[in-house]
Design a protein around this motif. Structure first.
Motif, PDB file in Angstrom:
ATOM      1  N   LEU A  33       0.944  -1.353  -0.138  1.00 50.13           N
ATOM      2  CA  LEU A  33      -0.056   0.190   0.023  1.00 50.13           C
ATOM      3  C   LEU A  33       0.782   1.288   0.178  1.00 50.13           C
ATOM      4  CD1 LEU A  33      -2.689  -0.922   2.597  1.00 50.13           C
ATOM      5  CD2 LEU A  33      -2.855  -0.980   0.145  1.00 50.13           C
ATOM      6  N   LEU A  34       1.994   1.357   0.889  1.00 53.74           N
ATOM      7  CA  LEU A  34       2.637   2.469   0.889  1.00 53.74           C
ATOM      8  C   LEU A  34       3.406   2.552  -0.589  1.00 53.74           C
ATOM      9  CD1 LEU A  34       4.527   2.056   4.344  1.00 53.74           C
ATOM     10  CD2 LEU A  34       2.737   3.632   3.703  1.00 53.74           C
ATOM     11  N   ALA A  35       3.719   1.328  -1.353  1.00 49.86           N
ATOM     12  CA  ALA A  35       4.310   1.583  -2.583  1.00 49.86           C
ATOM     13  C   ALA A  35       3.183   2.238  -3.580  1.00 49.86           C
ATOM     14  CB  ALA A  35       4.871   0.103  -3.098  1.00 49.86           C
ATOM     15  N   VAL A  36       2.175   1.874  -3.387  1.00 52.19           N
ATOM     16  CA  VAL A  36       0.935   2.703  -4.243  1.00 52.19           C
ATOM     17  C   VAL A  36       1.096   4.297  -3.971  1.00 52.19           C
ATOM     18  CG1 VAL A  36      -1.390   2.628  -4.675  1.00 52.19           C
ATOM     19  CG2 VAL A  36      -0.404   0.436  -4.334  1.00 52.19           C
ATOM     20  N   ALA A  37       0.983   4.432  -2.724  1.00 50.98           N
ATOM     21  CA  ALA A  37       1.256   5.841  -2.327  1.00 50.98           C
ATOM     22  C   ALA A  37       2.373   6.507  -2.838  1.00 50.98           C
ATOM     23  CB  ALA A  37       1.007   6.011  -0.875  1.00 50.98           C
ATOM     24  N   ALA A  38       3.566   5.802  -2.688  1.00 56.29           N
ATOM     25  CA  ALA A  38       4.766   6.533  -3.325  1.00 56.29           C
ATOM     26  C   ALA A  38       4.615   6.466  -4.964  1.00 56.29           C
ATOM     27  CB  ALA A  38       5.653   5.300  -2.765  1.00 56.29           C
ATOM     28  N   ALA A  39       4.099   5.922  -5.438  1.00 58.82           N
ATOM     29  CA  ALA A  39       3.549   6.135  -6.821  1.00 58.82           C
ATOM     30  C   ALA A  39       2.649   7.534  -7.248  1.00 58.82           C
ATOM     31  CB  ALA A  39       3.286   4.721  -7.581  1.00 58.82           C
ATOM     32  N   ASP A  40       2.269   7.971  -6.105  1.00 61.11           N
ATOM     33  CA  ASP A  40       1.350   9.014  -6.039  1.00 61.11           C
ATOM     34  C   ASP A  40      -0.238   8.665  -6.507  1.00 61.11           C
ATOM     35  OD1 ASP A  40       3.283  10.933  -5.508  1.00 61.11           O
ATOM     36  OD2 ASP A  40       3.829  11.178  -7.533  1.00 61.11           O
ATOM     37  N   LEU A  41      -0.600   7.685  -6.223  1.00 63.98           N
ATOM     38  CA  LEU A  41      -1.972   7.221  -6.780  1.00 63.98           C
ATOM     39  C   LEU A  41      -2.435   7.355  -5.179  1.00 63.98           C
ATOM     40  CD1 LEU A  41      -1.222   3.976  -8.501  1.00 63.98           C
ATOM     41  CD2 LEU A  41      -1.299   6.172  -9.318  1.00 63.98           C
ATOM     42  N   PRO A  42      -3.558   8.277  -5.008  1.00 62.91           N
ATOM     43  CA  PRO A  42      -4.327   8.486  -3.984  1.00 62.91           C
ATOM     44  C   PRO A  42      -5.259   7.226  -3.529  1.00 62.91           C
ATOM     45  CG  PRO A  42      -5.407   9.506  -5.625  1.00 62.91           C
ATOM     46  CD  PRO A  42      -4.068   9.102  -6.160  1.00 62.91           C
ATOM     47  N   LEU A  43      -5.097   7.034  -2.272  1.00 58.44           N
ATOM     48  CA  LEU A  43      -5.612   5.856  -1.408  1.00 58.44           C
ATOM     49  C   LEU A  43      -6.790   6.281  -0.417  1.00 58.44           C
ATOM     50  CD1 LEU A  43      -2.862   3.399  -0.689  1.00 58.44           C
ATOM     51  CD2 LEU A  43      -4.651   3.465  -2.720  1.00 58.44           C
ATOM     52  N   ALA A  44      -7.871   5.386  -0.290  1.00 52.55           N
ATOM     53  CA  ALA A  44      -8.885   5.584   0.874  1.00 52.55           C
ATOM     54  C   ALA A  44      -9.225   4.170   1.424  1.00 52.55           C
ATOM     55  CB  ALA A  44     -10.041   6.534   0.345  1.00 52.55           C
ATOM     56  N   PRO A  45      -9.777   4.096   2.472  1.00 51.19           N
ATOM     57  CA  PRO A  45     -10.178   2.853   2.884  1.00 51.19           C
ATOM     58  C   PRO A  45     -11.492   2.287   2.165  1.00 51.19           C
ATOM     59  CG  PRO A  45      -9.757   4.248   4.935  1.00 51.19           C
ATOM     60  CD  PRO A  45      -9.575   5.073   3.782  1.00 51.19           C
ATOM     61  N   ALA A  46     -11.680   0.909   2.066  1.00 46.23           N
ATOM     62  CA  ALA A  46     -12.826   0.344   1.633  1.00 46.23           C
ATOM     63  C   ALA A  46     -13.288  -0.645   2.304  1.00 46.23           C
ATOM     64  CB  ALA A  46     -12.385   0.071   0.096  1.00 46.23           C
ATOM     65  N   ALA A  47     -14.417  -1.295   1.839  1.00 50.61           N
ATOM     66  CA  ALA A  47     -14.915  -2.193   2.350  1.00 50.61           C
ATOM     67  C   ALA A  47     -14.076  -3.718   2.593  1.00 50.61           C
ATOM     68  CB  ALA A  47     -16.518  -2.669   2.113  1.00 50.61           C
ATOM     69  N   TYR A  48     -14.619  -4.676   3.041  1.00 47.70           N
ATOM     70  CA  TYR A  48     -13.904  -5.929   2.931  1.00 47.70           C
ATOM     71  C   TYR A  48     -14.887  -7.252   3.266  1.00 47.70           C
ATOM     72  CZ  TYR A  48     -14.025  -5.810   8.205  1.00 47.70           C
ATOM     73  OH  TYR A  48     -14.474  -5.596   9.624  1.00 47.70           O
ATOM     74  N   PRO A  49     -14.653  -8.290   2.869  1.00 46.71           N
ATOM     75  CA  PRO A  49     -15.632  -9.381   2.869  1.00 46.71           C
ATOM     76  C   PRO A  49     -15.518  -9.874   4.126  1.00 46.71           C
ATOM     77  CG  PRO A  49     -13.440 -10.017   1.884  1.00 46.71           C
ATOM     78  CD  PRO A  49     -13.231  -8.681   2.032  1.00 46.71           C
ATOM     79  N   ILE A  50     -16.806 -10.194   4.596  1.00 51.08           N
ATOM     80  CA  ILE A  50     -16.961 -11.078   5.686  1.00 51.08           C
ATOM     81  C   ILE A  50     -17.736 -12.498   5.330  1.00 51.08           C
ATOM     82  CG2 ILE A  50     -18.059 -11.396   8.106  1.00 51.08           C
ATOM     83  CD1 ILE A  50     -18.104  -8.484   8.281  1.00 51.08           C
ATOM     84  N   GLY A  51     -17.047 -13.419   4.960  1.00 46.44           N
ATOM     85  CA  GLY A  51     -17.668 -14.735   4.224  1.00 46.44           C
ATOM     86  C   GLY A  51     -17.973 -14.061   3.036  1.00 46.44           C
ATOM     87  N   TYR A  52     -19.213 -14.407   2.473  1.00 49.02           N
ATOM     88  CA  TYR A  52     -19.726 -13.864   1.280  1.00 49.02           C
ATOM     89  C   TYR A  52     -20.684 -12.529   1.354  1.00 49.02           C
ATOM     90  CZ  TYR A  52     -18.661 -18.133  -1.025  1.00 49.02           C
ATOM     91  OH  TYR A  52     -17.883 -19.219  -1.707  1.00 49.02           O
ATOM     92  N   ARG A  53     -20.538 -11.769   2.616  1.00 50.32           N
ATOM     93  CA  ARG A  53     -21.193 -10.721   2.799  1.00 50.32           C
ATOM     94  C   ARG A  53     -20.180  -9.420   2.729  1.00 50.32           C
ATOM     95  NH1 ARG A  53     -22.507  -9.983   7.465  1.00 50.32           N
ATOM     96  NH2 ARG A  53     -21.434 -11.684   8.609  1.00 50.32           N
TER      97      ARG A  53
END
Length: 245
Positions: free
Chosen positions: A37-57
Motif C-alpha cells: 500500500l505504501l508503494a502505491v502511495a509512493a507512486a502518487d496514487l491516492p488511497l482511501a479505505p474500502a469495505a472488506y468481505p465477511i464470508g460472502y457478505r
C-alpha cells in the motif's frame, strides 16, 4: 511521472524508501500488505479505505450490497483520498482487514476490461514493445474477472466535448463500440492490490506500481480490439465495477 518516481542527482527514489520502511508491529497487520500500500502511495496514487468481505457478505452490512467489498467506506472518499504515508499507515493499523480504493481522474485513470480480453491485450502490447504501466487482476466467478490497466489521467481537456465522466463509458449505446470496457476517470475508483473479495477471491498486481503510467491512448486500441473479440466469442457484455454506491 517518470519510472524513477522522483530520483534525481543520485538520490534514492521515494518508492524505494517506502518499500524499505518497516511497518509498525500491530495485531492483525500484515507488514508485506502495508508495504504494498505504501508503494502505491509512493507512486502518487491516492488511497482511501474500502469495505472488506465477511464470508460472502460485505463489511458495510448493507442489505443486498451491490458491490460487496468493492466500495469505499466513506461517502467522502474523493476528498479523503491521500498519498500521505502516515495517514495510510494509520488507516491500515486501525482497520487491518480493510481493502483500499484509489480515486481515479486526479493522477491516473484505469481502463477496466474482462480478464481474458485483458490478458490477450497485455500479451500483444508487451510483444510489440509498447510501454505498459501498472496492471492488476481482479478475480471473479466464472467469466466475471477483470483486468485493470493503470494509465496517466486524461484530466479535463479545454474542450469538454472531448471528455466524458466515467459512468457514461458503460452505457448501452457505447457497448457496441467498446464492449466490456470501462474507463475510470474523474469521479470513479478501483480497488488496489492487495484486496480481498467474497468467496476467497482477490485483486493482485500483474505489473506493480513501480511502472510508469503510460498515456491511455497507447494501450486503448489493443484493449478495444481484445474486448471486441471477447464479446464476439462469448456473446456477452460483461459489466464492470464499481456499479455505484
Amino acid at each position: 511521472m517518470g519510472a524513477e518516481f522522483g530520483r534525481s542527482r543520485g538520490e534514492e527514489s521515494k518508492l524505494s524508501r517506502w518499500l524499505r520502511r518497516r511497518p509498525k508491529d500491530a495485531p492483525g497487520v500484515d507488514p508485506s500488505r502495508l508495504s504494498l500500500l505504501l508503494a502505491v502511495a509512493a507512486a502518487d496514487l491516492p488511497l482511501a479505505p474500502a469495505a472488506y468481505p465477511i464470508g460472502y457478505r460485505c463489511s458495510c452490512e448493507r442489505m443486498g450490497c451491490p458491490t460487496p467489498a468493492r466500495h469505499p467506506v466513506s461517502f467522502a472518499w474523493q476528498t479523503q483520498s491521500t498519498t500521505d504515508p502516515a495517514q495510510i499507515e494509520r488507516w491500515a493499523l486501525g482497520q487491518p482487514e480493510a481493502n483500499f480504493i484509489t480515486a481515479t481522474g486526479m493522477v491516473h485513470d484505469v481502463l477496466d476490461v474482462p480478464l481474458e480480453a485483458g490478458r490477450e491485450a497485455l500479451a500483444r502490447l508487451l510483444s510489440e514493445g509498447i510501454d505498459v504501466g501498472p496492471v492488476a487482476e481482479a478475480a471473479g466467478d466464472g467469466d466475471n474477472g477483470r483486468m485493470l490497466f493503470f494509465t496517466a489521467t486524461r484530466g479535463t481537456p479545454e474542450d469538454e466535448d472531448e471528455w466524458w465522466p466515467c459512468e457514461l463509458d458503460c452505457h448501452p449505446e457505447t457497448m457496441d463500440e467498446h464492449p466490456g470496457l470501462r474507463w475510470h476517470c474523474r469521479g470513479s475508483y478501483v480497488l488496489v492490490p492487495p484486496a480481498r473479495l467474497p468467496g476467497e477471491l482477490g485483486v493482485a498486481w500483474v505489473r506493480g506500481p513501480e511502472h510508469a503510467l503510460p498515456d491511455p491512448l497507447t494501450v486503448l486500441e489493443a484493449l478495444t480490439d481484445a474486448c471486441a473479440r471477447y464479446a464476439g466469442e462469448t456473446g456477452a457484455h460483461a459489466a464492470a465495477w464499481p456499479l455505484g454506491r
